[in-house]
Design an enzyme around this catalytic site. Structure first.
Site, short mmCIF file in Angstrom:
data_model
loop_
_atom_site.label_atom_id
_atom_site.label_comp_id
_atom_site.label_asym_id
_atom_site.label_seq_id
_atom_site.Cartn_x
_atom_site.Cartn_y
_atom_site.Cartn_z
N ASN A 7 36.01 72.19 -21.51
CA ASN A 7 34.71 71.51 -21.51
C ASN A 7 33.80 72.34 -20.59
OD1 ASN A 7 32.52 69.88 -21.30
ND2 ASN A 7 33.63 68.07 -20.54
N ARG A 95 34.99 71.12 -26.25
CA ARG A 95 34.06 69.99 -26.37
C ARG A 95 32.65 70.56 -26.56
NH1 ARG A 95 30.95 66.84 -21.78
NH2 ARG A 95 30.00 65.26 -23.08
N HIS A 184 29.17 60.84 -26.19
CA HIS A 184 30.46 60.24 -25.79
C HIS A 184 31.29 59.83 -27.01
CE1 HIS A 184 28.34 58.72 -21.89
NE2 HIS A 184 28.99 59.84 -21.61
N HIS A 212 31.33 52.70 -22.69
CA HIS A 212 31.77 53.86 -21.89
C HIS A 212 30.86 53.92 -20.67
CE1 HIS A 212 33.22 58.13 -21.37
NE2 HIS A 212 32.13 58.13 -20.62
N LEU A 213 31.41 53.52 -19.51
CA LEU A 213 30.59 53.42 -18.30
C LEU A 213 31.15 54.34 -17.24
CD1 LEU A 213 30.36 49.49 -18.26
CD2 LEU A 213 28.84 51.11 -19.41
N GLY A 214 30.56 55.52 -17.13
CA GLY A 214 30.98 56.50 -16.12
C GLY A 214 29.73 57.03 -15.45
N GLY A 216 27.68 59.03 -16.92
CA GLY A 216 26.79 58.69 -18.04
C GLY A 216 27.32 57.41 -18.66
N ARG A 245 20.35 58.46 -14.43
CA ARG A 245 19.44 58.48 -15.58
C ARG A 245 18.85 57.09 -15.81
NH1 ARG A 245 23.64 61.24 -19.68
NH2 ARG A 245 24.92 61.76 -17.89
N GLY A 334 35.04 55.79 -15.81
CA GLY A 334 35.19 55.55 -14.37
C GLY A 334 34.82 54.14 -13.92
N GLY A 336 33.88 51.46 -16.02
CA GLY A 336 34.44 50.47 -16.95
C GLY A 336 35.92 50.20 -16.68
N GLU A 337 36.66 51.24 -16.31
CA GLU A 337 38.11 51.07 -16.10
C GLU A 337 38.45 50.52 -14.73
OE1 GLU A 337 40.14 54.81 -16.97
OE2 GLU A 337 38.83 55.09 -18.70
N ASN A 338 37.58 50.81 -13.74
CA ASN A 338 37.96 50.51 -12.35
C ASN A 338 37.20 49.38 -11.69
OD1 ASN A 338 39.91 52.68 -11.92
ND2 ASN A 338 38.15 54.00 -12.29
N GLU A 388 39.40 61.84 -23.14
CA GLU A 388 38.65 62.69 -24.06
C GLU A 388 39.38 64.00 -24.34
OE1 GLU A 388 35.12 61.69 -21.56
OE2 GLU A 388 34.04 62.12 -23.39
P1 AMP Z 1 33.45 59.20 -15.05
O1 AMP Z 1 32.14 59.84 -15.44
O2 AMP Z 1 34.08 58.46 -16.18
O3 AMP Z 1 34.39 60.15 -14.36
O4 AMP Z 1 33.06 58.08 -13.96
C1 AMP Z 1 32.64 58.42 -12.69
C2 AMP Z 1 32.08 57.21 -12.00
O5 AMP Z 1 33.02 56.14 -12.00
C3 AMP Z 1 31.79 57.44 -10.52
O6 AMP Z 1 30.52 58.00 -10.30
C4 AMP Z 1 31.86 56.05 -9.94
O7 AMP Z 1 30.59 55.46 -10.00
C5 AMP Z 1 32.75 55.29 -10.90
N1 AMP Z 1 34.01 54.85 -10.30
C6 AMP Z 1 35.14 55.56 -10.12
N2 AMP Z 1 36.08 54.81 -9.51
C7 AMP Z 1 35.53 53.59 -9.29
C8 AMP Z 1 35.98 52.36 -8.68
N3 AMP Z 1 37.22 52.24 -8.20
N4 AMP Z 1 35.11 51.33 -8.64
C9 AMP Z 1 33.88 51.44 -9.14
N5 AMP Z 1 33.40 52.55 -9.71
C10 AMP Z 1 34.21 53.62 -9.79
#
Ligand code: AMP
Length: 402
Positions: A7, A95, A184, A212-214, A216, A245, A334, A336-338, A388
């Site tokens: 990527n 990617r 995504h 998908h909440l990271g 982006g 954003r 990131g 959404g999962e955590n 991904e």
């Molecule tokens: P990603 O783009 O999927 O790698 O997501 C990154 C984002 O996930 C980070 O900028 C954090 O805002 C969020 N994140 C990661 N771990 C946690 C957590 N334990 N609790 C809340 N947000 C998290």
């Protein structure tokens, strides 16, 4: 079969070598600050396992080729290597952010494919040229391994015109390619399919809303396994609020700021992409920092969190209206999962749609796919860890087996 997934960004790249027999990552890592006076490289053998071995190096990488050569040396290193010869890499999966209407499926790289990626680069000027560089480097250093390109926009190619067109003069679509593409896509497809499998439902009759909440953020409405709408647009700036954003805003704000603050299009672009979203409201864009600040009484952090959850909830509501029947709601990436607090806040007002989650299950941390809802829930809420890289590796394998 072993697939190297790349990527590539303009001054960095992430990589993962995946053994398709087990679908495990043999190694993963990244090279950053390529072209700067000092760069850094991270390499992890057997990542996430008990015998993980990590190498972190600081050294200049004048270009992507130098970065990739350093990774290749580690791949076969006697101490931390995971293969004995580079010939063991059977294929490279890349990617590609923007495929536009030209590419609606993953394909083997040819000169015509490279020309096509370049042709649509004006729609992703930061990404596509960097991806092309990644392809050139892989072809140079691994001449015997075929390269396959997998597009972020691909999964959204099934959207109907009523969902992908903007209500602007139609010629802008025909002549300037102005339309919603969505991003995504690899992640949305991966988690939609994983959710159907988890719930023992056939993919092709499964309706799901994927969030998908990271860094982006985007949502997709998936009907009978196919994407029918998504929140990102012609670019990844549109849709729900994100880390830095803005997501959707009144488009007239741009003209207003140009006129009253003398802002140029480059300044507006920078503001909306890098200084808005959570960061624009509270100065922070990592959700973990925002929670820490909220808990110590930072009102702006609380407001940013509430705005973020509200924006996602509104989009979920819209996709219930788009789909009519929803078989599952999925959280991934990131945040959404955590982030259990976010999931709780988003789901809190969705009871009339058949959404409910069990607090004790929601609060439990786990890296596994899981349902947060009671057994008899009308619309189960799932957490599905996205992958991904594995999705790209699978697509690469599938293209090459045809
Ligand atoms: P990603 O783009 O999927 O790698 O997501 C990154 C984002 O996930 C980070 O900028 C954090 O805002 C969020 N994140 C990661 N771990 C946690 C957590 N334990 N609790 C809340 N947000 C998290």
């Amino acid at each position: 079969m072993k697939v190297l997934v790349i990527n590539c960004g303009s001054s960095s790249f992430k990589y993962q070598l995946i053994d398709m027999a087990t679908e495990a990552a043999l190694c993963s890592g990244l090279v950053e600050r390529i072209g700067e006076s000092m760069g850094n490289l991270v390499y992890k053998a057997a990542p996430g396992t008990d015998h993980e071995k990590k190498v972190a190096k600081e050294q200049p990488f004048p270009n992507h080729t130098a970065g990739m050569q350093a990774v290749m040396a580690l791949l076969v290193d006697p101490e931390v290597g995971v293969i004995t010869s580079l010939d063991e890499i059977n294929a490279v999966g890349h990617r590609i952010v923007q495929g536009a209407e030209k590419f609606q499926a993953a394909c083997v790289v040819t000169d015509a494919v490279k020309a096509g990626i370049e042709e649509v680069a004006p729609l992703a000027p930061l990404h596509n040229p960097a991806h092309l560089q990644g392809i050139e480097v892989a072809q140079k250093l691994l001449p015997n391994a075929p390269s396959v390109v997998v597009f972020d926009t691909e999964f959204h190619a099934t959207m109907p015109p009523k969902a992908f067109l903007y209500a602007v003069p139609y010629e802008l679509y025909k002549e300037n390619s102005v339309r919603r593409y969505g991003f995504h896509g690899t992640s949305h497809r991966f988690v939609a399919e994983a959710a159907a499998t988890f719930l023992n439902k056939p993919h092709d009759s499964f309706n799901v809303i994927t969030c998908h909440l990271g860094n982006g953020c985007s949502l997709a409405a998936v009907e009978n396994g196919k994407c029918v709408d998504t929140s990102m647009g012609m670019t990844p700036l549109a849709g729900v609020m994100m880390g830095t954003r803005s997501g959707d805003i009144d488009p007239a704000i741009l003209g207003y700021l140009a006129k009253h603050k003398n802002m140029t299009s480059a300044q507006l672009d920078d503001m909306l992409n890098k200084k808005s979203g959570l960061k624009g409201i509270c100065g922070m864009n990592d959700m973990r920092d925002i929670h820490t600040a909220r808990e110590s009484g930072d009102e702006k952090a609380q407001l940013a969190f509430e705005m973020f959850c509200y924006s996602i909830r509104k989009c979920i509501g819209a996709y219930f209206a788009v789909l009519g029947r929803v078989d599952a709601l999925v959280f991934t990436a990131g945040i959404g999962e955590n982030d259990d607090l976010l999931r709780e806040e988003v789901c809190k007002y969705l009871g009339s749609f058949g959404i409910s989650i069990l607090p004790e299950v929601n609060h439990k941390r786990s890296g596994d796919i899981r349902s947060l809802s009671p057994k008899d829930a009308r619309v189960p809420v799932l957490v599905v860890p996205t992958n991904e890289e594995l999705a790209i590796a699978r697509a690469t394998q599938s293209v090459l087996s045809k």
